[in-house]
Design a protein around this motif. Sequence first.
Motif, short mmCIF file in Angstrom:
data_model
loop_
_atom_site.label_atom_id
_atom_site.label_comp_id
_atom_site.label_asym_id
_atom_site.label_seq_id
_atom_site.Cartn_x
_atom_site.Cartn_y
_atom_site.Cartn_z
N UNK A 256 0.87 -1.17 0.00
CA UNK A 256 0.00 0.00 0.00
C UNK A 256 0.90 1.23 0.00
N UNK A 257 0.74 2.08 -1.01
CA UNK A 257 1.57 3.29 -1.15
C UNK A 257 0.73 4.52 -0.84
N UNK A 258 1.21 5.35 0.10
CA UNK A 258 0.51 6.59 0.45
C UNK A 258 1.44 7.77 0.22
N UNK A 259 1.08 8.60 -0.75
CA UNK A 259 1.89 9.79 -1.05
C UNK A 259 1.10 11.05 -0.72
N UNK A 260 1.81 12.17 -0.68
CA UNK A 260 1.13 13.43 -0.42
C UNK A 260 2.08 14.46 0.15
N UNK A 261 1.62 15.70 0.23
CA UNK A 261 2.47 16.79 0.73
C UNK A 261 2.70 16.72 2.24
N UNK A 262 3.63 17.53 2.71
CA UNK A 262 3.97 17.59 4.14
C UNK A 262 2.75 17.99 4.96
N UNK A 263 2.55 17.31 6.08
CA UNK A 263 1.46 17.68 6.99
C UNK A 263 0.09 17.16 6.62
N UNK A 264 0.02 16.28 5.62
CA UNK A 264 -1.28 15.75 5.19
C UNK A 264 -1.78 14.63 6.10
N UNK A 265 -0.89 14.14 6.98
CA UNK A 265 -1.28 13.07 7.90
C UNK A 265 -0.93 11.68 7.41
N UNK A 266 -0.01 11.60 6.45
CA UNK A 266 0.34 10.32 5.84
C UNK A 266 0.83 9.28 6.86
N UNK A 267 1.76 9.69 7.72
CA UNK A 267 2.34 8.76 8.67
C UNK A 267 1.30 8.23 9.66
N UNK A 268 0.47 9.14 10.15
CA UNK A 268 -0.58 8.75 11.11
C UNK A 268 -1.50 7.71 10.49
N UNK A 269 -1.95 8.00 9.27
CA UNK A 269 -2.88 7.09 8.58
C UNK A 269 -2.19 5.77 8.22
N UNK A 270 -0.95 5.84 7.76
CA UNK A 270 -0.21 4.63 7.38
C UNK A 270 -0.02 3.70 8.58
N UNK A 271 0.28 4.29 9.73
CA UNK A 271 0.47 3.48 10.95
C UNK A 271 -0.84 2.78 11.36
N UNK A 272 -1.96 3.51 11.27
CA UNK A 272 -3.26 2.93 11.62
C UNK A 272 -3.60 1.79 10.68
N UNK A 273 -3.42 2.03 9.37
CA UNK A 273 -3.73 1.00 8.37
C UNK A 273 -2.86 -0.24 8.57
N UNK A 274 -1.57 -0.02 8.83
CA UNK A 274 -0.65 -1.15 9.02
C UNK A 274 -1.05 -1.96 10.24
N UNK A 275 -1.43 -1.28 11.31
CA UNK A 275 -1.82 -1.97 12.54
C UNK A 275 -3.09 -2.80 12.32
N UNK A 276 -4.07 -2.21 11.66
CA UNK A 276 -5.34 -2.91 11.42
C UNK A 276 -5.17 -4.11 10.50
#
Length: 222
Positions: free
Chosen positions: A5-25
Amino acid sequence: MGYNIAIDGPAGAGKSTIAKIAAKELGFIYVDTGAMYRAMGIFLMREGVDAADADAISAKCREADITIRYENGEQVVYLNGENVNGVIRTEEAGTMASLTSKNPDVRKKLVELQQKLAADADVVMDGRDIGTCVLPDAQVKVYLTASSAVRAKRRYLELTAKGTDCDIETIEADIIERDRQDMTREISPLVQAEDAVLIDSSEMTVEEVAERIMSLVKGHTK
């Protein structure tokens, strides 16, 4: 090949937060590409390399071995066998990472490692060029964005909660300039992959964004 799963986007869009949640689930490995670049920045600083000396950076970066492991449910970044979790989030590491990540040899070295991780395991990876360059064959690609005003407000609240004195207008100006740099850089500029799903999180909660991504994953099978 793993499920990617690839999540791209600009700084501050919340990519890391969302990626961590998705990975955990999903029970996937979250690959923090920014942490890997920061680890490289630490290595180059320790080696006394001048951030403006492209040749020295190219020569030295090959000596860095950067790996990510999961230990007791926590992501641990190793630089030449040393756990550097305690220092990768420093301002100095971030600045050096930003300056040296423009070097094509640094990017080549880290992309190879990122692709190896993705080939061997089910991963969620976020960054600026994951869907376009690092994992072009990812099963799910997301381009996560939000308005500069919303991203500035999130950053402002994050900093003030830590007791940091800051100005929201300055933060937004910095974010807009960061966007400009990311989108116009010569190597792997920030751009939405043609097959990526655009998610604007300006009016969405973290939970709503995570649910949207989970629904995309459910629409695909291994």
